[in-house]
Design a protein around this motif. Sequence first.
Motif, mmCIF file in Angstrom:
data_model
loop_
_atom_site.group_PDB
_atom_site.id
_atom_site.type_symbol
_atom_site.label_atom_id
_atom_site.label_comp_id
_atom_site.label_asym_id
_atom_site.label_seq_id
_atom_site.Cartn_x
_atom_site.Cartn_y
_atom_site.Cartn_z
ATOM 1 N N MET A 98 0.825 -1.209 0.000
ATOM 2 C CA MET A 98 0.000 0.000 0.000
ATOM 3 C C MET A 98 0.857 1.256 0.000
ATOM 4 N N LYS A 99 1.974 1.242 0.745
ATOM 5 C CA LYS A 99 2.871 2.390 0.753
ATOM 6 C C LYS A 99 3.527 2.586 -0.601
ATOM 7 N N THR A 100 3.914 1.476 -1.235
ATOM 8 C CA THR A 100 4.547 1.547 -2.553
ATOM 9 C C THR A 100 3.601 2.153 -3.587
ATOM 10 N N LEU A 101 2.320 1.821 -3.488
ATOM 11 C CA LEU A 101 1.325 2.316 -4.439
ATOM 12 C C LEU A 101 0.767 3.676 -4.041
ATOM 13 N N GLY A 102 1.251 4.226 -2.939
ATOM 14 C CA GLY A 102 0.830 5.562 -2.536
ATOM 15 C C GLY A 102 -0.479 5.618 -1.779
ATOM 16 N N PHE A 103 -0.916 4.479 -1.199
ATOM 17 C CA PHE A 103 -2.184 4.450 -0.461
ATOM 18 C C PHE A 103 -1.940 4.843 1.005
ATOM 19 N N ASP A 104 -1.469 6.068 1.214
ATOM 20 C CA ASP A 104 -1.102 6.501 2.563
ATOM 21 C C ASP A 104 -2.302 6.549 3.502
ATOM 22 N N TYR A 105 -3.451 6.978 2.994
ATOM 23 C CA TYR A 105 -4.638 7.046 3.840
ATOM 24 C C TYR A 105 -5.101 5.651 4.248
ATOM 25 N N SER A 106 -4.940 4.689 3.335
ATOM 26 C CA SER A 106 -5.326 3.312 3.667
ATOM 27 C C SER A 106 -4.431 2.755 4.770
ATOM 28 N N VAL A 107 -3.130 3.062 4.690
ATOM 29 C CA VAL A 107 -2.211 2.619 5.736
ATOM 30 C C VAL A 107 -2.594 3.247 7.070
ATOM 31 N N LYS A 108 -2.917 4.550 7.034
ATOM 32 C CA LYS A 108 -3.302 5.247 8.260
ATOM 33 C C LYS A 108 -4.562 4.623 8.859
ATOM 34 N N GLU A 109 -5.456 4.168 8.003
ATOM 35 C CA GLU A 109 -6.703 3.558 8.486
ATOM 36 C C GLU A 109 -6.461 2.172 9.067
ATOM 37 N N PHE A 110 -5.811 1.297 8.271
ATOM 38 C CA PHE A 110 -5.663 -0.100 8.685
ATOM 39 C C PHE A 110 -4.655 -0.277 9.816
ATOM 40 N N ALA A 111 -3.626 0.579 9.866
ATOM 41 C CA ALA A 111 -2.609 0.446 10.914
ATOM 42 C C ALA A 111 -2.853 1.408 12.064
ATOM 43 N N GLY A 112 -3.958 2.134 12.025
ATOM 44 C CA GLY A 112 -4.258 3.107 13.065
ATOM 45 C C GLY A 112 -5.473 2.738 13.868
ATOM 46 N N PHE A 113 -6.578 3.480 13.645
ATOM 47 C CA PHE A 113 -7.756 3.264 14.489
ATOM 48 C C PHE A 113 -8.457 1.944 14.219
#
Length: 248
Positions: free
Chosen positions: A158-173
Motif C-alpha cells: 500500500m505504501k509503494t502504491l501511494g495508499f497513505d490514507y489506507s495505511v493510516k486507516e488499517f494500521a491506526g484506528f
Amino acid sequence: MAEKFTKKQRQNCEERVYRVMDILDPSGTNSEYYKKLFSKLSDAQFYSLMKQKFPYKFHVTPMVVEPSIKVCDTALKKELKSKLFEKVHLNYFYTNSKGESVDTAEALVGYAHLPKVQQMIVKKNKNAIDINNRDMKTGRLNSDDKGAVTSDRELESMKTLGFDYSVKEFAGFRADAMNAKNIGYNQIMNTGILSIDDIPDDPGDVLSKQLMNVYMIGAHINSNIVNTGNYTEYTLKMRSGGISRDSN
C-alpha cells in the motif's frame, strides 16, 4: 488409461528434454538419467509422469554440474521459448506525458509457487467481528476474537502504491490506536459519518509502537518510532506541564 498420443509425439517430448538437459549439463549426466528413466516407462506411465506439476528434476554436482544464469537463459530461449530476463514496467512509480510507464533494464524474473497452508485456509481467512479480547500490551486480538492479520507485506504494498490514507486507516484506528478508536466510535455514534480527517494523528496512540519503543529503550537504542527529539512521549508531557524529568 493414458491419454492417446503417437509415438512421434512421445519421441519429440523426450528429445526436447534431452536437448534442454544437454544445454544445462554439457557432461550429459542428466540427459543419460532421463534416457534410462524413459526407456523403462510404458506410455501410460510416461503420461502419468508428464501430468505431474514438477515432472523433471535437475541433478546438480557441486563444482562439476552447476549451470550459470546465462546457461539457464539460453536453454529457456532456445528450447522453451520463454524468458528469464524481462523489462519491468513501473507504472505506479512514473509515467511520462503520454501515460507510458518507465521500464527498467532487463531484470531476472521468476515464478513463486505459494500455496496456502491448511491452517490459513481453515482458521485465518476471517475478519474480526468482536474486539473485546485484546492483549493490551501488544494490541493484538486474541482468543475467539482473533482473525486475519494485515501483514507487513500488505502494508508495504500500500505504501509503494501511494495508499497513505489506507495505511493510516488499517494500521491506526482499525488496529491498536485505542484513543483514535474511541474518537472514531464517538464520531460514528453522533453523526453517522467518519472521515480519516476526523482522526488525530498521534504516533504515541498505538500500543504496538509503544511496546516496540519500550524494547528499544531497554536495549539502549533511541528511535523516532514514538520519541521526539530524544524524549519519550511521557517526558514531553511532563516538560510541557512545567515539571522536568531530565537527568544528567
